[in-house]
Design a protein around this motif. Structure first.
Motif, PDB file in Angstrom:
ATOM      1  N   SER A   1      -5.850 -11.073   9.836  1.00 48.50           N
ATOM      2  CA  SER A   1      -4.555 -10.946  10.514  1.00 48.50           C
ATOM      3  C   SER A   1      -3.452 -10.683   9.480  1.00 48.50           C
ATOM      4  N   MET A   2      -2.450 -11.568   9.374  1.00 49.92           N
ATOM      5  CA  MET A   2      -1.425 -11.409   8.358  1.00 49.92           C
ATOM      6  C   MET A   2      -2.053 -11.188   6.996  1.00 49.92           C
ATOM      7  N   GLY A   3      -3.095 -11.960   6.693  1.00 47.69           N
ATOM      8  CA  GLY A   3      -3.762 -11.840   5.399  1.00 47.69           C
ATOM      9  C   GLY A   3      -4.374 -10.481   5.171  1.00 47.69           C
ATOM     10  N   ALA A   4      -4.828  -9.823   6.243  1.00 49.55           N
ATOM     11  CA  ALA A   4      -5.379  -8.475   6.101  1.00 49.55           C
ATOM     12  C   ALA A   4      -4.291  -7.502   5.672  1.00 49.55           C
ATOM     13  N   ARG A   5      -3.121  -7.654   6.226  1.00 50.01           N
ATOM     14  CA  ARG A   5      -2.001  -6.813   5.789  1.00 50.01           C
ATOM     15  C   ARG A   5      -1.680  -7.058   4.316  1.00 50.01           C
ATOM     16  N   ILE A   6      -1.660  -8.335   3.921  1.00 46.74           N
ATOM     17  CA  ILE A   6      -1.358  -8.669   2.531  1.00 46.74           C
ATOM     18  C   ILE A   6      -2.409  -8.060   1.602  1.00 46.74           C
ATOM     19  N   ALA A   7      -3.671  -8.151   1.978  1.00 50.19           N
ATOM     20  CA  ALA A   7      -4.735  -7.585   1.155  1.00 50.19           C
ATOM     21  C   ALA A   7      -4.549  -6.081   0.986  1.00 50.19           C
ATOM     22  N   ALA A   8      -4.205  -5.396   2.070  1.00 50.33           N
ATOM     23  CA  ALA A   8      -4.006  -3.950   2.000  1.00 50.33           C
ATOM     24  C   ALA A   8      -2.878  -3.591   1.038  1.00 50.33           C
ATOM     25  N   VAL A   9      -1.749  -4.294   1.157  1.00 50.62           N
ATOM     26  CA  VAL A   9      -0.596  -3.980   0.310  1.00 50.62           C
ATOM     27  C   VAL A   9      -0.902  -4.304  -1.151  1.00 50.62           C
ATOM     28  N   THR A  10      -1.577  -5.417  -1.396  1.00 49.18           N
ATOM     29  CA  THR A  10      -1.941  -5.769  -2.767  1.00 49.18           C
ATOM     30  C   THR A  10      -2.811  -4.682  -3.386  1.00 49.18           C
ATOM     31  N   ALA A  11      -3.777  -4.192  -2.639  1.00 50.33           N
ATOM     32  CA  ALA A  11      -4.658  -3.146  -3.165  1.00 50.33           C
ATOM     33  C   ALA A  11      -3.891  -1.860  -3.434  1.00 50.33           C
ATOM     34  N   VAL A  12      -2.989  -1.492  -2.548  1.00 54.56           N
ATOM     35  CA  VAL A  12      -2.246  -0.240  -2.716  1.00 54.56           C
ATOM     36  C   VAL A  12      -1.295  -0.313  -3.910  1.00 54.56           C
ATOM     37  N   ARG A  13      -0.707  -1.485  -4.147  1.00 52.13           N
ATOM     38  CA  ARG A  13       0.242  -1.629  -5.257  1.00 52.13           C
ATOM     39  C   ARG A  13      -0.432  -1.428  -6.626  1.00 52.13           C
ATOM     40  N   ARG A  14      -1.708  -1.748  -6.717  1.00 56.11           N
ATOM     41  CA  ARG A  14      -2.490  -1.543  -7.945  1.00 56.11           C
ATOM     42  C   ARG A  14      -1.890  -2.246  -9.164  1.00 56.11           C
ATOM     43  N   LYS A  15      -1.220  -3.361  -8.934  1.00 47.70           N
ATOM     44  CA  LYS A  15      -0.718  -4.150 -10.066  1.00 47.70           C
ATOM     45  C   LYS A  15      -1.826  -4.983 -10.698  1.00 47.70           C
ATOM     46  N   VAL A  16      -2.876  -5.242  -9.924  1.00 46.21           N
ATOM     47  CA  VAL A  16      -4.063  -5.941 -10.416  1.00 46.21           C
ATOM     48  C   VAL A  16      -5.281  -5.128  -9.987  1.00 46.21           C
ATOM     49  N   ALA A  17      -6.343  -5.238 -10.748  1.00 46.34           N
ATOM     50  CA  ALA A  17      -7.568  -4.508 -10.409  1.00 46.34           C
ATOM     51  C   ALA A  17      -8.384  -5.305  -9.401  1.00 46.34           C
TER      52      ALA A  17
END
Length: 284
Positions: free
Chosen positions: A117-133
């Motif tokens: 849910s909310m966490g799925a959105r957070i995971a998507a944005v984190t991956a797209v930002r590419r600040k961490v591998a």
């Protein structure tokens, strides 16, 4: 003088639940915010688990403990929930910054991300930002509401009504009125832990469900990625799943039968099997 933050509370019975969780509490800082993480340990690839809008980390325990033979689950108390600090804007990018801080603060090497849910959105944005591998992402029934789309199907009043019950003092029977399909232990756990969620965190996140567009980020989520959704979910409808598949043709999709939005609570064995199936090819 700044106004005092909204009251949050945890009964002694809720804190006692932690004694039965086979995980170690870890703490990291994201700026000035202290974040709590349940670390299930083990030698496996780290899997950062990001729960939903009113789900403290402990409410995902029944999922995490079924994954320890496959990965090392680390379940985050997202800011404003559980034992983590409240405060901030509660925007998707702020949540992503917190996730990045968890990954760097705990020294996690190319973890997997799984969010519901909310966490799925957070995971998507984190991956797209590419600040961490990261090695890959699995998104569980991400809210697809947003600008120009229909409203999120659960109203803010409904969430706040359940929160008010928890602050007043509730039990599994009352929780079952809103979530009748859930296993009894999960109803009881929610009754004890929901009051740890900050009202402003819930309200701001709910606004984000309608003001921040999941589809702005989704096509850019790097692979490998998988999306799990409930066959009966009002959050990821058949039309929404079709649009998501069209916009990200390399993503894997799995429809969970006999489940609504709350995949693991509605149909635990099938949802868990689907999550494991999605994670396995990402472990190499």
């Amino acid at each position: 003088m700044a106004p005092a933050p909204p009251a949050r509370c945890l009964p002694q019975s809720a804190l006692a639940d932690l004694a039965d969780v086979p995980a170690t509490s870890r703490w990291v800082r994201s700026g000035g915010t202290r974040l709590h993480v349940l670390d299930y340990g083990g030698p496996g690839v780290p899997l950062v688990v990001l729960p939903g809008i009113t789900s403290p980390a402990i409410t995902m325990d029944f999922v995490a403990r079924e994954l320890t033979d496959l990965v090392r689950p680390l379940v985050v108390d997202v800011r404003g929930r559980g034992l983590s600090d409240a405060g901030g804007s509660y925007s998707l990018e702020e949540y992503a910054e917190d996730t990045e801080s968890v990954i760097t603060g705990l020294g996690l090497d190319r973890p997997l991300l799984f969010g519901h849910s909310m966490g799925a959105r957070i995971a998507a944005v984190t991956a797209v930002r590419r600040k961490v591998a990261v090695r890959g992402t699995v998104l569980g029934d991400p809210p697809m509401s947003g600008p120009g789309r229909g409203p999120y199907p659960t109203t803010l009043d409904a969430f706040l009504g359940q929160l008010a019950q928890a602050v007043r003092g509730t039990d599994a029977d009352e929780v079952a009125q809103a979530w009748p399909r859930w296993p009894r232990p999960e109803q009881a756990l929610r009754a004890r832990w929901l009051a740890s969620c900050a009202k402003d965190a819930i309200a701001a996140t709910h606004r984000g469900f309608e003001n921040e567009d999941f589809f702005h980020w989704w096509p850019s989520v790097p692979g490998p990625t998988a999306l799990l959704y409930g066959a009966d979910s009002p959050v990821v409808t058949a039309q929404g799943a079709q649009e998501a598949a069209r916009l990200h043709p390399s993503a894997a999709f799995r429809k969970i039968p006999d489940a609504g939005h709350m995949l693991f609570w509605d149909n635990p064995p099938v949802a868990l099997a689907a999550l494991r199936e999605a994670l396995r090819p990402m472990l190499t």
